[in-house]
Write an enzyme that holds these catalytic residues in place. Structure first.
Site: not given
Ligand SMILES: Cc1cc2nc3c(=O)[nH]c(=O)nc-3n(C[C@H](O)[C@H](O)[C@H](O)COP(=O)(O)O)c2cc1C
Length: 307
Positions: A91, A130, A190-192, A215-216
């Site tokens: 985080c 994570k 994980n990412g974009d 996620g997003r």
């Protein structure tokens, strides 16, 4: 496929209605749960034990700064019946890293000892981690990963940025490739990932990954995980009409359970935060600007009218 934990978004009602409307293709994580004033907040326990935690697969995620917090949280999760726990070591929120949690744990070698010990001592629980590449630069992960290689984890999820970048700037795919090579545990990317094409590109560039986490991209296009899992891309009218149904379910839930229009509105508006591309700028701006429920409804109606 994993739906990434996102504070303020992927709470129990969001996960519950998402799984009901889009089919339970995703494995969900809770946003990070912390040790606070000698315990776990009631609302966090409810989010893993309550009715809205049923009907889909859920992995609670914990955030910690030392062995005491780590072991206390593992015990609390165990008491809640969790058999899987994700450890947040990535985080980037300054409020967490300044207190030694999240991405600040990447460089904490004595905490890595505690993590190894806790995983070994709780062999009936499945752990995952994570993490990011580092706190201040993209090459700080080596020592933590070599410690994680000593234990058996279900997977390590890597968001290939360092914490100071927050959620923007370059994703370090070469570092990701190296990480994937060095990790003895399965690795999740994980990412974009915003489209089925992005997912296909990552899977073809890194055939060794175990899975992807989104996620997003899934907040903005809630059908995304289902589309990728089924291999069938939805057209815009289907995506938007289902998204409206989903947001209507969240609206009904929050207007019933929260006290007053203002509270419900401040919970509902952020759910559209990543949807600008999906719903169009006009509707997105109108939702952002809505100061009362009447304005919120007319803003959402712009989405309906665009179908
Ligand atoms: C507002 C916000 C809150 C987040 N909260 C968490 C969290 O509680 N735990 C966590 O591991 N990651 C958290 N993340 C990070 C996401 O899980 C994910 O790693 C990140 O957004 C990158 O993936 P994406 O590009 O698919 O969104 C958060 C991200 C955002 C933007």
């Amino acid at each position: 496929m994993y739906f990434a934990p996102v504070q303020g978004h992927t709470d129990a009602p969001y996960r519950y209605y998402h799984a009901r409307i889009y089919g339970a293709d995703a494995i969900y994580y809770t946003p990070f749960i912390r040790w606070e004033k000698g315990g776990v907040r009631k609302q966090d326990l409810k989010s893993i034990e309550g009715d809205m935690a049923q009907g889909y697969r859920l992995i609670p995620q914990i955030i910690f700064r030392d062995g005491i917090e780590l072991n206390s949280l593992i015990s609390a999760m165990r008491e809640s019946g969790a058999m899987e726990i994700d450890l947040n070591m990535g985080c980037p929120f300054p409020l967490q890293t300044a207190r030694g949690r999240g991405a600040a744990t990447i460089l904490n070698t004595s905490l890595a000892d505690e993590v190894v010990k806790a995983v070994n001592e709780n062999s009936d629980i499945t752990f995952s981690v994570k993490m990011r590449l580092g706190l201040e630069s993209p090459d700080e992960w080596h020592s933590l990963l070599s410690r994680l290689n000593e234990v058996s984890l279900s997977h390590v999820t890597l968001h290939p940025r360092y914490a100071k970048q927050q959620y923007g700037g370059e994703v370090y795919l070469d570092q990701f490739a190296e990480f994937l090579d060095v990790s003895k545990n399965p690795v999740v990317y994980n990412g974009d990932i915003l489209t089925p094409e992005d997912a296909a590109r990552i899977k073809s560039r890194f055939p060794g990954i175990e899975e992807i986490m989104i996620g997003r991209g899934a907040l903005g296009r809630p059908s995304l995980i289902h589309e990728i899992a089924s291999g069938e891309e939805w057209d815009r009218p289907r995506r938007l009409s289902t998204m409206l149904k989903f947001h209507r379910a969240l609206y009904d839930h929050y207007t019933e359970t929260l006290c007053g229009e203002h509270q419900a509105l401040s919970k509902l508006k952020p759910f559209w935060e990543y949807a600008e591309k999906e719903i169009g700028r006009k509707a997105w701006k109108a939702i952002k600007k809505a100061v009362n429920m009447a304005k919120y409804h007319s803003a959402v109606a712009i989405v309906q009218d665009s179908l």
